[in-house]
Design a protein around this motif. Structure first.
Motif, PDB file in Angstrom:
ATOM      1  N   TRP A  10       0.880  -1.191   0.007  1.00 48.39           N
ATOM      2  CA  TRP A  10      -0.167   0.106  -0.004  1.00 48.39           C
ATOM      3  C   TRP A  10       0.872   1.315   0.005  1.00 48.39           C
ATOM      4  O   TRP A  10       0.525   2.371   0.491  1.00 48.39           O
ATOM      5  N   SER A  11       2.281   1.199  -0.232  1.00 54.06           N
ATOM      6  CA  SER A  11       3.047   2.349  -0.482  1.00 54.06           C
ATOM      7  C   SER A  11       3.840   2.180  -1.528  1.00 54.06           C
ATOM      8  O   SER A  11       4.154   1.004  -2.270  1.00 54.06           O
ATOM      9  N   ASP A  18       2.728   6.464   1.270  1.00 55.06           N
ATOM     10  CA  ASP A  18       1.416   5.636   1.440  1.00 55.06           C
ATOM     11  C   ASP A  18       0.688   6.026   0.026  1.00 55.06           C
ATOM     12  O   ASP A  18       0.304   7.251  -0.142  1.00 55.06           O
TER      13      ASP A  18
END
Length: 78
Positions: A10-11, A18
């Motif tokens: 998710w980054s 992020d």
């Protein structure tokens, strides 16, 4: 959902920004297609727009060395 999304990425793989409303996830070819890379899962990484556009068709080693020398900037949307 893409298979790599199931890996909880998710980054950004390069600057660790992020993903969210202001940082959109793009898919980068770790080894660029221009350098013989493939459209295969093992060659894909999540990247923010700044890193994906900045890396362009550079090999990942060149891009990481560039980031290390430059430091993270606002270009990376952190």
């Amino acid at each position: 959902m893409a298979a790599w999304e199931e890996w909880d990425w998710w980054s950004c793989a390069y600057c660790d920004a992020d993903f969210g409303p202001k940082v959109v996830c793009q898919v980068d070819h770790v080894t660029p297609l221009a350098e013989g890379g493939a459209d295969e899962l093992w060659n894909l990484a999540p990247a923010c727009e700044g890193c994906n556009l900045g890396k362009s068709d550079r090999p990942v080693e060149v891009w990481l060395a560039f980031l290390a020398g430059e430091g993270l900037t606002e270009r990376c949307q952190r």
